[in-house]
Design an enzyme around this catalytic site. Structure first.
Site, PDB file in Angstrom:
ATOM      1  N   GLY A   1       0.799  -1.143   0.041  1.00 57.38           N
ATOM      2  CA  GLY A   1      -0.003   0.030   0.020  1.00 57.38           C
ATOM      3  C   GLY A   1       0.776   1.344  -0.132  1.00 57.38           C
ATOM      4  N   GLY A   2       1.989   1.000  -0.546  1.00 61.54           N
ATOM      5  CA  GLY A   2       3.201   2.329  -0.702  1.00 61.54           C
ATOM      6  C   GLY A   2       2.684   3.687  -1.359  1.00 61.54           C
ATOM      7  N   THR A   3       1.778   3.603  -2.083  1.00 57.99           N
ATOM      8  CA  THR A   3       1.284   4.623  -2.965  1.00 57.99           C
ATOM      9  C   THR A   3      -0.125   5.049  -2.064  1.00 57.99           C
ATOM     10  OG1 THR A   3      -0.014   3.363  -4.150  1.00 57.99           O
ATOM     11  CG2 THR A   3       2.037   3.936  -5.187  1.00 57.99           C
ATOM     12  N   GLY A   4      -0.466   4.606  -1.122  1.00 62.37           N
ATOM     13  CA  GLY A   4      -1.836   4.998  -0.365  1.00 62.37           C
ATOM     14  C   GLY A   4      -1.617   6.172   0.367  1.00 62.37           C
TER      15      GLY A   4
ATOM     16  N   LEU B   1      -1.961   6.803   3.612  1.00 59.84           N
ATOM     17  CA  LEU B   1      -1.295   6.725   5.045  1.00 59.84           C
ATOM     18  C   LEU B   1       0.046   6.823   4.519  1.00 59.84           C
ATOM     19  CD1 LEU B   1      -1.150   6.416   8.034  1.00 59.84           C
ATOM     20  CD2 LEU B   1      -0.972   3.780   7.619  1.00 59.84           C
TER      21      LEU B   1
ATOM     22  N   LYS C   1      -5.019  -0.561  12.305  1.00 61.17           N
ATOM     23  CA  LYS C   1      -6.335  -1.172  12.489  1.00 61.17           C
ATOM     24  C   LYS C   1      -7.301  -0.841  11.216  1.00 61.17           C
ATOM     25  CE  LYS C   1      -8.321   3.472  13.972  1.00 61.17           C
ATOM     26  NZ  LYS C   1      -9.415   4.077  14.352  1.00 61.17           N
TER      27      LYS C   1
ATOM     28  N   GLU D   1     -12.757  15.949  17.665  1.00 62.21           N
ATOM     29  CA  GLU D   1     -12.077  16.374  16.336  1.00 62.21           C
ATOM     30  C   GLU D   1     -12.932  17.193  15.818  1.00 62.21           C
ATOM     31  OE1 GLU D   1     -10.405  12.702  13.995  1.00 62.21           O
ATOM     32  OE2 GLU D   1     -12.191  11.938  15.328  1.00 62.21           O
TER      33      GLU D   1
ATOM     34  N   ASP E   1     -14.665   2.780  15.821  1.00 62.14           N
ATOM     35  CA  ASP E   1     -13.463   3.561  15.294  1.00 62.14           C
ATOM     36  C   ASP E   1     -12.356   3.923  16.378  1.00 62.14           C
ATOM     37  OD1 ASP E   1     -12.093   4.676  13.041  1.00 62.14           O
ATOM     38  OD2 ASP E   1     -12.748   6.614  13.614  1.00 62.14           O
TER      39      ASP E   1
ATOM     40  N   HIS F   1      -8.205   3.288  20.495  1.00 64.64           N
ATOM     41  CA  HIS F   1      -7.425   4.576  21.008  1.00 64.64           C
ATOM     42  C   HIS F   1      -7.919   4.713  22.307  1.00 64.64           C
ATOM     43  CE1 HIS F   1      -5.887   4.999  16.992  1.00 64.64           C
ATOM     44  NE2 HIS F   1      -6.933   5.753  16.558  1.00 64.64           N
TER      45      HIS F   1
END
Length: 484
Positions: A17-20, A22, A148, A216, A235, A240
């Protein structure tokens, strides 16, 4: 004083997922900062792996743009950026097939740490794990990092753990929760267990209640379809807030080591009592002006999913018997703020009268936006006119207290990734922790679904539904103001 840079062994880090999003926003800019800090040995490399058909040079161009957009103060160091980009490689890979795996195997170096970051949907974890072993890319010393959600209930969490366990030992699996990488969260342990002042007062004899808030200002626009299947409980609370609760409430571990720490966190989760329905408040933000409502963002006009949740919890053990833990988190609130507040009890006897007697000590641990710790203490207000008391903070804002001394406040992701390379699992969740958290969470979700509970509406920019305020007011307490 200059902060010490702890070296790591040479490594190959593969980011699936290196282009995603995150990878571009957090992982690669964070690794660039570690490169600047001297924590990337000369032979270390980062290998992006994704479906996109591009070569290594095209990938370097993408990450150059990502650092320019998300790299912070470091994005102007063009020479260093170019040097960092030479460490990057790219493989176009088919997670569900065989395409690209032979190329990845050929790229991997021998005799270095091999780490694999699964920055992809959990549905791909099993396929990636299997192919890493089929192609002999991941051996017994390899490490995998998984993001997650760790399932959406107990059954799916168990299934995910079993899938990973087919190819990796628990000691190789790093379940990442970026909240645990924050400087303040780690300082919470230092404050508790490194100072004689606090730990003797960390119990129901002195603590009135504890508040944990993660607020948030943004809505769920852009990820509404995902969020509507999740909600604030899945979520945020199950992971968290649960982790923050554990660190606040756990017993001192015998050693500062991964399993000793995680054993104590697991005891807290298992000691959490079921939450009564009247101690849970769920909310959805309304529309305001041109701003859409939650249901509009989620594109579901009949959604009962919560964008806000507040609850009152209790821990059934000797240390915390009778001490309520109030948790709340939500979208579109007044300010972006994450705080843990330990509110101490009133004095057993005050020599002051009237309003002057109503003062409490509060230890506040701020996670964002300005990481730090302050202790609210009562002093005499300066000046003539008698004994007038005022609450003031003994403030430690890390950026101010340490920034000018050469200390760098690292991003959570970069710190955690370096822990993976070191093989340090202290700040990562263990599989039984995840399952225990779902075991407590599932009945709460099933309860409100069975009752057909409808979330309370709240105005964007507020502190949440009125019912959440009443959750505290009924106990004669008040939420701390949400401040950015």
């Amino acid at each position: 004083m200059v902060s010490r840079v702890i070296p790591v062994d040479p490594f190959d880090l593969v980011i699936f997922g290196g282009t995603g999003d995150l990878a571009r926003r957090k992982i690669l800019p964070g690794l660039f900062r570690r490169f600047l800090a001297g924590q990337m040995p000369p032979s270390s490399r980062i290998i992006g792996a994704a479906r996109s058909d591009m070569d290594a040079e095209g990938y370097r161009g993408m990450i150059r743009e990502a650092i320019a957009e998300f790299g912070g103060d470091e994005r102007d160091q063009s020479d260093q950026i170019e040097a960092f980009l030479t460490r990057l490689e790219y493989v176009a890979i088919d997670a569900m097939g065989d395409g690209g795996w032979a190329d990845l195997a050929e790229l991997m170096q021998r005799d270095v740490v091999r780490a694999f970051y699964f920055s992809v949907a959990p549905s791909l974890f099993g396929a990636l794990a299997e192919r890493l072993h089929v192609h002999k890319i991941a051996g017994p010393q390899a490490r995998i990092v998984v993001e997650k959600p760790f399932g959406r209930d107990l059954d799916t969490a168990r299934e995910l753990n079993q899938t990973l366990a087919e190819h990796f030992d628990e000691s190789q699996i790093y379940r990442i929760d970026h909240y645990l990488g924050k400087e303040t969260v780690q300082n919470l342990m230092a404050v508790r267990f490194g100072n004689m002042l606090f730990e003797p007062l960390w119990n129901n004899h002195y603590v009135d209640h504890i508040q944990i808030t993660v607020a948030e200002t943004v809505g769920v626009g852009g990820r509404g379809s995902y969020y509507d299947k999740s909600g604030a409980m899945r979520d945020m609370v199950q992971n968290h807030l649960m982790q923050l609760l554990c660190l606040i409430a756990m017993e001192p571990p015998s050693r500062f080591e991964a399993d000793a720490l995680r054993d104590e966190k697991l005891k807290v989760i298992r000691a959490l009592e079921p939450v009564a329905p009247h101690h849970i408040v769920r909310g959805q933000y309304e529309a305001r002006g041109d701003e859409p409502s939650y249901r509009e963002d989620a594109e579901n006009p009949k959604s009962f999913t919560e964008s806000f949740i507040a609850m009152k919890c209790h821990i059934a053990n000797w240390r915390w018997a009778g001490v309520p833990f109030y948790l709340r988190t939500g979208k579109k609130l007044r300010a972006r703020s994450s705080e843990i507040a330990v509110v101490y009890k009133d004095l057993g006897h005050s020599i002051f009268e009237g309003d002057e007697a109503r003062h409490r000590n509060i230890l506040s641990i701020r996670l964002q936006p300005n990481e730090g710790i302050d202790m609210q203490v009562t002093i005499k207000e300066p000046g003539p006119g008698g004994m007038r008391l005022v609450d003031v903070p003994l403030d430690l804002t890390f950026a101010e207290a340490l920034g000018e001394s050469g200390h760098e406040i690292s991003d959570a992701y970069e710190r955690l990734i370096m822990d993976v390379i070191r093989g340090n699992q202290t700040l990562f969740m263990r599989g039984d922790e995840v399952e225990a958290a779902w075991r407590w969470t599932d009945p709460l979700i099933e309860g409100w679904e069975a009752r057909n509970d409808v979330p309370k509406l709240y105005e964007p920019g507020s502190s949440g539904p009125e019912d959440a305020l009443m959750l505290m007011h009924r106990d004669g307490r008040r939420w701390r103001e949400i401040k950015g």
